[in-house]
Design a protein around this motif. Structure first.
Motif, PDB file in Angstrom:
ATOM      1  N   ASN A 170     -80.827   7.939 -17.573  1.00 46.75           N
ATOM      2  CA  ASN A 170     -79.659   7.560 -18.360  1.00 46.75           C
ATOM      3  C   ASN A 170     -78.663   6.763 -17.531  1.00 46.75           C
ATOM      4  O   ASN A 170     -78.557   6.936 -16.304  1.00 46.75           O
ATOM      5  CB  ASN A 170     -78.965   8.812 -18.909  1.00 46.75           C
ATOM      6  N   GLY A 171     -77.924   5.892 -18.188  1.00 43.39           N
ATOM      7  CA  GLY A 171     -76.899   5.118 -17.515  1.00 43.39           C
ATOM      8  C   GLY A 171     -75.737   5.984 -17.058  1.00 43.39           C
ATOM      9  O   GLY A 171     -75.483   7.068 -17.605  1.00 43.39           O
ATOM     10  N   GLN A 172     -75.035   5.525 -16.047  1.00 40.71           N
ATOM     11  CA  GLN A 172     -73.914   6.258 -15.476  1.00 40.71           C
ATOM     12  C   GLN A 172     -72.704   5.335 -15.386  1.00 40.71           C
ATOM     13  O   GLN A 172     -72.841   4.117 -15.361  1.00 40.71           O
ATOM     14  CB  GLN A 172     -74.275   6.772 -14.074  1.00 40.71           C
ATOM     15  N   GLU A 173     -71.519   5.941 -15.313  1.00 41.46           N
ATOM     16  CA  GLU A 173     -70.311   5.155 -15.174  1.00 41.46           C
ATOM     17  C   GLU A 173     -69.238   5.958 -14.465  1.00 41.46           C
ATOM     18  O   GLU A 173     -69.302   7.195 -14.391  1.00 41.46           O
ATOM     19  CB  GLU A 173     -69.812   4.676 -16.531  1.00 41.46           C
ATOM     20  N   GLN A 174     -68.258   5.243 -13.919  1.00 42.03           N
ATOM     21  CA  GLN A 174     -67.162   5.865 -13.192  1.00 42.03           C
ATOM     22  C   GLN A 174     -65.871   5.142 -13.540  1.00 42.03           C
ATOM     23  O   GLN A 174     -65.811   3.913 -13.532  1.00 42.03           O
ATOM     24  CB  GLN A 174     -67.402   5.791 -11.680  1.00 42.03           C
ATOM     25  N   ASP A 175     -64.829   5.916 -13.864  1.00 40.33           N
ATOM     26  CA  ASP A 175     -63.524   5.347 -14.166  1.00 40.33           C
ATOM     27  C   ASP A 175     -62.635   5.357 -12.925  1.00 40.33           C
ATOM     28  O   ASP A 175     -62.676   6.302 -12.118  1.00 40.33           O
ATOM     29  CB  ASP A 175     -62.826   6.141 -15.275  1.00 40.33           C
ATOM     30  N   TYR A 176     -61.830   4.320 -12.783  1.00 42.79           N
ATOM     31  CA  TYR A 176     -60.839   4.225 -11.715  1.00 42.79           C
ATOM     32  C   TYR A 176     -59.495   3.844 -12.313  1.00 42.79           C
ATOM     33  O   TYR A 176     -59.423   3.188 -13.355  1.00 42.79           O
ATOM     34  CB  TYR A 176     -61.256   3.173 -10.681  1.00 42.79           C
ATOM     35  N   PHE A 177     -58.436   4.255 -11.626  1.00 47.72           N
ATOM     36  CA  PHE A 177     -57.078   3.926 -12.051  1.00 47.72           C
ATOM     37  C   PHE A 177     -56.356   3.243 -10.893  1.00 47.72           C
ATOM     38  O   PHE A 177     -56.425   3.706  -9.753  1.00 47.72           O
ATOM     39  CB  PHE A 177     -56.310   5.187 -12.459  1.00 47.72           C
ATOM     40  N   VAL A 178     -55.697   2.144 -11.192  1.00 45.18           N
ATOM     41  CA  VAL A 178     -54.855   1.458 -10.222  1.00 45.18           C
ATOM     42  C   VAL A 178     -53.397   1.712 -10.611  1.00 45.18           C
ATOM     43  O   VAL A 178     -52.957   1.288 -11.677  1.00 45.18           O
ATOM     44  CB  VAL A 178     -55.143  -0.048 -10.187  1.00 45.18           C
ATOM     45  N   GLN A 179     -52.683   2.435  -9.757  1.00 44.11           N
ATOM     46  CA  GLN A 179     -51.273   2.741 -10.013  1.00 44.11           C
ATOM     47  C   GLN A 179     -50.395   1.796  -9.202  1.00 44.11           C
ATOM     48  O   GLN A 179     -50.619   1.598  -8.007  1.00 44.11           O
ATOM     49  CB  GLN A 179     -50.960   4.184  -9.628  1.00 44.11           C
ATOM     50  N   ILE A 180     -49.406   1.209  -9.862  1.00 39.68           N
ATOM     51  CA  ILE A 180     -48.493   0.265  -9.226  1.00 39.68           C
ATOM     52  C   ILE A 180     -47.081   0.837  -9.333  1.00 39.68           C
ATOM     53  O   ILE A 180     -46.604   1.085 -10.440  1.00 39.68           O
ATOM     54  CB  ILE A 180     -48.574  -1.112  -9.898  1.00 39.68           C
ATOM     55  N   HIS A 181     -46.446   1.059  -8.200  1.00 41.77           N
ATOM     56  CA  HIS A 181     -45.111   1.689  -8.177  1.00 41.77           C
ATOM     57  C   HIS A 181     -44.167   0.853  -7.324  1.00 41.77           C
ATOM     58  O   HIS A 181     -44.526   0.389  -6.240  1.00 41.77           O
ATOM     59  CB  HIS A 181     -45.202   3.101  -7.605  1.00 41.77           C
ATOM     60  N   TRP A 182     -42.967   0.648  -7.840  1.00 41.44           N
ATOM     61  CA  TRP A 182     -41.928  -0.065  -7.101  1.00 41.44           C
ATOM     62  C   TRP A 182     -40.806   0.927  -6.818  1.00 41.44           C
ATOM     63  O   TRP A 182     -39.982   1.208  -7.683  1.00 41.44           O
ATOM     64  CB  TRP A 182     -41.405  -1.246  -7.911  1.00 41.44           C
ATOM     65  N   PRO A 183     -40.727   1.488  -5.591  1.00 37.08           N
ATOM     66  CA  PRO A 183     -39.645   2.420  -5.272  1.00 37.08           C
ATOM     67  C   PRO A 183     -38.295   1.718  -5.338  1.00 37.08           C
ATOM     68  O   PRO A 183     -38.177   0.542  -4.998  1.00 37.08           O
ATOM     69  CB  PRO A 183     -39.964   2.856  -3.830  1.00 37.08           C
ATOM     70  N   ASP A 184     -37.296   2.436  -5.760  1.00 38.00           N
ATOM     71  CA  ASP A 184     -35.946   1.871  -5.864  1.00 38.00           C
ATOM     72  C   ASP A 184     -35.090   2.463  -4.754  1.00 38.00           C
ATOM     73  O   ASP A 184     -34.710   3.634  -4.805  1.00 38.00           O
ATOM     74  CB  ASP A 184     -35.342   2.192  -7.232  1.00 38.00           C
ATOM     75  N   ASN A 185     -34.801   1.652  -3.741  1.00 41.43           N
ATOM     76  CA  ASN A 185     -33.947   2.134  -2.646  1.00 41.43           C
ATOM     77  C   ASN A 185     -32.508   1.664  -2.774  1.00 41.43           C
ATOM     78  O   ASN A 185     -31.738   1.735  -1.825  1.00 41.43           O
ATOM     79  CB  ASN A 185     -34.522   1.692  -1.293  1.00 41.43           C
ATOM     80  N   GLY A 186     -32.168   1.121  -3.947  1.00 41.67           N
ATOM     81  CA  GLY A 186     -30.795   0.714  -4.187  1.00 41.67           C
ATOM     82  C   GLY A 186     -30.521  -0.755  -3.958  1.00 41.67           C
ATOM     83  O   GLY A 186     -29.532  -1.293  -4.453  1.00 41.67           O
ATOM     84  N   SER A 187     -31.413  -1.409  -3.196  1.00 38.95           N
ATOM     85  CA  SER A 187     -31.179  -2.830  -2.911  1.00 38.95           C
ATOM     86  C   SER A 187     -32.371  -3.697  -3.309  1.00 38.95           C
ATOM     87  O   SER A 187     -32.316  -4.914  -3.173  1.00 38.95           O
ATOM     88  CB  SER A 187     -30.895  -3.030  -1.417  1.00 38.95           C
TER      89      SER A 187
END
Length: 317
Positions: free
Chosen positions: A136-153
């Motif tokens: 049987n065929g197989q598959e794998q899911d991946y997630f790319v998370q993109i975060h922009w921290p806010d340091n005030g400037s």
């Protein structure tokens, strides 16, 4: 103010009558990231191509977004006829004609939410996977998370249209496992690992342990090695062994020297060999080190290094 990130994908298709090294390549990109509505966000390693599209993703300081894609070894009723090993290479760089958004954090996770690798600013790393031979065929899911921290400037600094980040995802497959030492032709590889953080009593301060491994990919030793890098968001508070922490200035910058044990295996990094050290730290341990420089008494500083990161491990061996 929001900046645009273009996520591009290079889809590589391997024929069902698989022959190692025989690959067909399709250059495509991904669309509607903000809505997450793309159907064909996938890498298919059996016959025929796939269609995907392109669109900019808007993000501002303090925001986090993610997109999902899929890797599979089948298409319709066709399944790969051998063990399948694949490598996904993530290259985070400045958009053409612009400067990269330096604080941007790009993290790749598996379907269980485990962090596989991460980079802050710009950089390149690999994610490896495999599909054992099966009916049987197989598959794998991946997630790319993109975060922009806010340091005030962050908002003010990156105002205007001169900034943008692009994430290229390249996929290759083979019947032979890929090397777990991804030097990618660079002289030095650096691996940064952290444990799952824990809270220090009632203080509200989180702690974790870190480990750094430096590998010499050249044919010459790096004698009396030194290592410097920036880690703006966490604080490394010490080192246990195999290195000396000699500078924490300016803030966020760390410089380590070899331990001077008068031992070739620790004071020098021999060709094809590695040295490792680690210690305690404060913070969440989910940010990558940046601006890495490796030097030695017989070599000038090396800044073009291959960086990999692994966050939130149960232990560091």
């Amino acid at each position: 103010m929001k900046k645009t990130i273009f996520i591009l994908a290079l889809v590589l298709v391997m024929l069902s009558s698989i022959v190692a090294g025989t690959l067909a390549m399709y250059t495509v990109s991904i669309d509607n990231l903000a809505e997450g509505s793309v159907v064909a966000k996938e890498f298919v390693f059996v016959g025929g191509g796939t269609d995907t599209f392109q669109q900019g993703l808007k993000i501002a300081p303090s925001e986090t977004t993610q997109w999902q894609f899929n890797v599979k070894n089948y298409k319709d009723s066709t399944v790969s006829e051998t063990d399948m090993y694949y490598k996904l290479t993530f290259n985070i760089q400045a958009l053409t004609g612009k400067k990269a958004i330096d604080p941007l954090q790009v993290t790749v996770k598996d379907s269980k939410g485990n962090v596989l690798n991460s980079v802050t600013g710009v950089g390149t790393f690999d994610v490896l996977g495999s599909f054992p031979l099966a009916v049987n065929g197989q598959e794998q899911d991946y997630f790319v998370q993109i975060h922009w921290p806010d340091n005030g400037s962050s908002d003010a600094k990156y105002a205007g249209s001169n900034y943008g980040t692009m994430i290229n995802v390249n996929a290759v497959a083979s019947q032979i496992p890929f090397s777990t030492s991804p030097s990618q032709g660079k002289q030095v590889s650096v691996r940064y690992e952290t444990t799952t953080p824990w809270q220090n009593g009632q203080s509200g301060v989180y702690q974790y342990n870190y480990k750094v491994t430096v590998t010499n990919n050249t044919s010459q030793p790096i004698n009396n090695w030194s290592l410097g890098f920036y880690l703006p968001t966490d604080t490394l508070t010490g080192v246990w062994s195999n290195a000396k922490l000699v500078s924490t200035s300016p803030p966020g910058y760390y410089k380590f020297l070899n331990p001077a044990y008068n031992n070739q295996a620790t004071d020098n990094i021999l060709p094809g060999q590695s040295v490792s050290f680690g210690g305690p730290a404060q913070g969440m341990g989910t940010a990558a080190i940046q601006s890495i420089s490796v030097g030695g008494s017989n070599t000038s500083d090396i800044t073009n290094v291959n960086l990999t990161c692994q966050f939130g491990e149960a232990s560091l061996n």
